[in-house]
Design a protein around this motif. Structure first.
Motif, PDB file in Angstrom:
ATOM      1  N   ASP A  92       2.699   1.718  -3.496  1.00  0.00           N
ATOM      2  CA  ASP A  92       1.680   2.137  -4.176  1.00  0.00           C
ATOM      3  C   ASP A  92       1.296   3.676  -4.286  1.00  0.00           C
ATOM      4  OD1 ASP A  92       1.244  -0.298  -5.873  1.00  0.00           O
ATOM      5  OD2 ASP A  92      -0.371  -0.802  -4.483  1.00  0.00           O
ATOM      6  N   GLN A  93       1.723   4.140  -3.258  1.00  0.00           N
ATOM      7  CA  GLN A  93       1.282   5.671  -2.899  1.00  0.00           C
ATOM      8  C   GLN A  93       2.607   6.614  -3.436  1.00  0.00           C
ATOM      9  OE1 GLN A  93      -1.760   6.791  -2.360  1.00  0.00           O
ATOM     10  NE2 GLN A  93      -2.291   4.687  -2.373  1.00  0.00           N
ATOM     11  N   ALA A 143       0.849  -1.264   0.057  1.00  0.00           N
ATOM     12  CA  ALA A 143       0.027  -0.044   0.077  1.00  0.00           C
ATOM     13  C   ALA A 143       0.869   1.095  -0.057  1.00  0.00           C
ATOM     14  CB  ALA A 143      -1.038  -0.056   1.283  1.00  0.00           C
ATOM     15  N   VAL A 144       1.956   1.146   0.770  1.00  0.00           N
ATOM     16  CA  VAL A 144       2.723   2.629   0.748  1.00  0.00           C
ATOM     17  C   VAL A 144       3.739   2.711  -0.380  1.00  0.00           C
ATOM     18  CG1 VAL A 144       4.985   3.228   1.865  1.00  0.00           C
ATOM     19  CG2 VAL A 144       3.179   2.487   3.411  1.00  0.00           C
ATOM     20  N   ARG A 202       7.865  -0.551  -9.757  1.00  0.00           N
ATOM     21  CA  ARG A 202       7.352  -0.592  -8.638  1.00  0.00           C
ATOM     22  C   ARG A 202       7.324  -1.948  -8.090  1.00  0.00           C
ATOM     23  NH1 ARG A 202       3.715   3.529  -6.976  1.00  0.00           N
ATOM     24  NH2 ARG A 202       3.507   4.144  -8.837  1.00  0.00           N
ATOM     25  N   ASN A 228       5.509   8.275  -5.721  1.00  0.00           N
ATOM     26  CA  ASN A 228       5.659   8.535  -7.169  1.00  0.00           C
ATOM     27  C   ASN A 228       6.890   7.761  -7.661  1.00  0.00           C
ATOM     28  OD1 ASN A 228       6.003   9.874  -9.654  1.00  0.00           O
ATOM     29  ND2 ASN A 228       6.500  11.919  -8.678  1.00  0.00           N
TER      30      ASN A 228
END
Length: 111
Positions: free
Chosen positions: A41-42, A38-39, A63, A44
């Motif tokens: 994915d946030q 989750a982190v 990513r 940039n």
């Protein structure tokens, strides 16, 4: 003397499953691998994307590679060879990488 009151749970390792379980079902809701996912994915990742040149063969998404590295470090796996092995053996790493299996050279070059 045998104890006739013994009852064992079913154990048939050679039993074939009609439908294998989804990795999503096997990962606990509050497991740290979900936090890493989750982190990151946030974050940039545009600066990472700019390092790639167009053309040629397809490459692993940066990513995903970043998630593998971060989760590896979180679980004390620093060696690219051990990360490669974990991607084949560890359900958390398999889930995180969406079953992608970059080799140790790819992981080391990305790092």
């Amino acid at each position: 003397m045998r104890n006739s009151n013994l009852v064992f749970k079913d154990y048939t390792p050679s039993q074939v499953m009609l439908l294998p379980p989804s990795l999503e079902e096997l990962i606990e809701e509050n497991h740290p691998v979900r936090v890493v996912n989750a982190v990151i994915d946030q974050i940039n990742v545009e600066p990472l994307l700019k390092q790639y040149k167009p053309g040629g063969t397809s490459v692993y998404h940066p990513r995903m590679l970043l998630k593998v590295l971060v989760y590896g470090y979180l679980t004390n796996i620093y060696s690219s060879r051990k990360l490669e092995a974990a991607l084949k053996e560890n359900i958390h790493m398999m889930w995180l990488s969406a079953m992608n299996r970059p080799d140790h050279n790819t992981i080391a070059r990305f790092r």
